[in-house]
Design an enzyme around this catalytic site. Structure first.
Site, PDB file in Angstrom:
ATOM      1  CG  ASP A  70      34.953  38.443  38.565  1.00 37.17           C
ATOM      2  OD1 ASP A  70      34.144  37.396  39.295  1.00 37.17           O
ATOM      3  OD2 ASP A  70      36.221  38.386  38.399  1.00 37.17           O
ATOM      4  CB  SER A  71      34.719  42.387  42.993  1.00 43.76           C
ATOM      5  OG  SER A  71      34.002  41.645  43.596  1.00 43.76           O
ATOM      6  CG  PHE A 148      30.740  40.635  51.322  1.00 47.15           C
ATOM      7  CD1 PHE A 148      30.534  41.936  51.103  1.00 47.15           C
ATOM      8  CD2 PHE A 148      31.430  39.699  50.281  1.00 47.15           C
ATOM      9  CE1 PHE A 148      30.808  42.436  49.840  1.00 47.15           C
ATOM     10  CE2 PHE A 148      31.658  40.363  49.192  1.00 47.15           C
ATOM     11  CZ  PHE A 148      31.392  41.514  48.820  1.00 47.15           C
TER      12      PHE A 148
HETATM   13  P1  ITT Z   1      29.024  36.433  42.198  1.00 45.00           P
HETATM   14  O1  ITT Z   1      30.179  35.538  41.126  1.00 45.00           O
HETATM   15  O2  ITT Z   1      27.479  35.689  42.345  1.00 45.00           O
HETATM   16  O3  ITT Z   1      29.036  37.726  42.051  1.00 45.00           O
HETATM   17  P2  ITT Z   1      31.000  35.868  44.203  1.00 45.00           P
HETATM   18  O4  ITT Z   1      30.928  36.275  45.774  1.00 45.00           O
HETATM   19  O5  ITT Z   1      31.615  34.340  44.074  1.00 45.00           O
HETATM   20  O6  ITT Z   1      29.283  36.054  43.555  1.00 45.00           O
HETATM   21  P3  ITT Z   1      33.240  36.877  42.772  1.00 45.00           P
HETATM   22  O7  ITT Z   1      33.334  35.930  41.926  1.00 45.00           O
HETATM   23  O8  ITT Z   1      33.179  38.403  41.987  1.00 45.00           O
HETATM   24  O9  ITT Z   1      31.739  37.050  43.587  1.00 45.00           O
HETATM   25  O10 ITT Z   1      34.379  36.963  43.909  1.00 45.00           O
HETATM   26  C1  ITT Z   1      34.379  37.842  44.638  1.00 45.00           C
HETATM   27  C2  ITT Z   1      35.044  37.293  46.107  1.00 45.00           C
HETATM   28  O11 ITT Z   1      36.115  38.585  46.503  1.00 45.00           O
HETATM   29  C3  ITT Z   1      34.250  37.481  47.142  1.00 45.00           C
HETATM   30  O12 ITT Z   1      33.345  36.217  47.321  1.00 45.00           O
HETATM   31  C4  ITT Z   1      34.945  37.949  48.211  1.00 45.00           C
HETATM   32  O13 ITT Z   1      35.632  37.012  48.743  1.00 45.00           O
HETATM   33  C5  ITT Z   1      35.973  38.993  47.823  1.00 45.00           C
HETATM   34  N1  ITT Z   1      35.558  40.334  47.649  1.00 45.00           N
HETATM   35  C6  ITT Z   1      35.028  41.134  46.760  1.00 45.00           C
HETATM   36  N2  ITT Z   1      34.428  42.499  47.175  1.00 45.00           N
HETATM   37  C7  ITT Z   1      34.600  42.583  48.200  1.00 45.00           C
HETATM   38  C8  ITT Z   1      34.395  43.392  49.275  1.00 45.00           C
HETATM   39  O14 ITT Z   1      33.652  44.427  49.019  1.00 45.00           O
HETATM   40  N3  ITT Z   1      34.383  42.989  50.564  1.00 45.00           N
HETATM   41  C9  ITT Z   1      35.195  41.852  50.721  1.00 45.00           C
HETATM   42  N4  ITT Z   1      35.396  41.057  50.070  1.00 45.00           N
HETATM   43  C10 ITT Z   1      35.194  41.322  48.630  1.00 45.00           C
END
Ligand code: ITT
Length: 201
Positions: A70-71, A148
């Site tokens: 989660d990021s 992304f």
């Molecule tokens: P999953 O829950 O299926 O893993 P998600 O994209 O919804 O997919 P998160 O809930 O962890 O994942 O949301 C992370 C969001 O934070 C992600 O959609 C991006 O908008 C941003 N993000 C996280 N890591 C990133 C990165 O390395 N580069 C750019 N944006 C990032």
């Protein structure tokens, strides 16, 4: 070969983890390989809580060791927003970036950090969580088409390029995800006994 599931449907994350796992004796699958996975409500208060929920659900559903990430992006001038709501901040990457730049218009403090929490679940239990960060700043207009999410507006400290301009190999060395993953991998290597005998990481 043994496999492990990364509990994500985000193809960009899967690609980054495939690269991070290169050379390891384990195959990576993701929720893209389990299209009937029911999904998880990300209602935790922290990155770690949400990562733990996702890892546990995938571990139980797929019946193999799983990890989840989660990021998100924390912006100082926005008191840490969008934070755990980074993916829900607006409907598309382009709209998320536009909204962020709109909120920061005229704001001098551009400090921000990406955070990544990784949780590992084995045998129906979360065994550990790890967190990584990369500090940087939000630039005024997007640059680059790689990566992304918020990558085109995030310039990590010490680099001229944004994550959107940077070679994937370099992002994969310094990113919040790379830092958290390294901690997780070290843990797994040290604690191999918690894994199944045939899980030869
Ligand atoms: P999953 O829950 O299926 O893993 P998600 O994209 O919804 O997919 P998160 O809930 O962890 O994942 O949301 C992370 C969001 O934070 C992600 O959609 C991006 O908008 C941003 N993000 C996280 N890591 C990133 C990165 O390395 N580069 C750019 N944006 C990032």
């Amino acid at each position: 070969m043994a496999y492990i599931v990364v509990a994500t449907s985000n193809a960009h994350k899967v690609e980054e983890y495939e690269k991070l796992l290169e050379g390891q004796k384990v195959e990576l699958k993701s929720l893209l390989d389990f299209p009937n996975f029911p999904g998880v409500e990300e209602d935790g208060a922290t990155f770690r809580e949400n990562a733990a929920k996702k890892a546990l659900a995938a571990c139980k559903y797929c019946d193999v060791p799983a990890f989840a990430d989660d990021s998100g992006l924390e912006v100082e001038a926005l008191d840490g927003r969008p934070g755990i709501y980074s993916s829900r901040y607006a409907p598309t990457d382009a709209e998320r970036i536009a909204k962020l730049l709109g909120e920061l218009e005229g704001v001098e403090n551009r400090r921000a950090r990406f955070v990544c929490a990784i949780a590992i679940a084995v045998n129906g239990e979360v065994i550990e969580t790890f967190e990584g960060e990369v500090k940087g700043r939000i630039i005024d207009a997007p640059r680059g088409v790689d990566g992304f999410g918020y990558d085109p507006v995030f310039q990590p400290d010490g680099y001229e390029e944004t994550f959107g301009e940077m070679a994937q190999e370099l992002k994969n060395k310094i990113s919040h995800r790379a830092v958290a993953f390294k901690l997780a991998l070290n843990f797994v290597e040290d604690e191999m006994s918690v894994l199944d005998d045939d899980f030869d990481l």
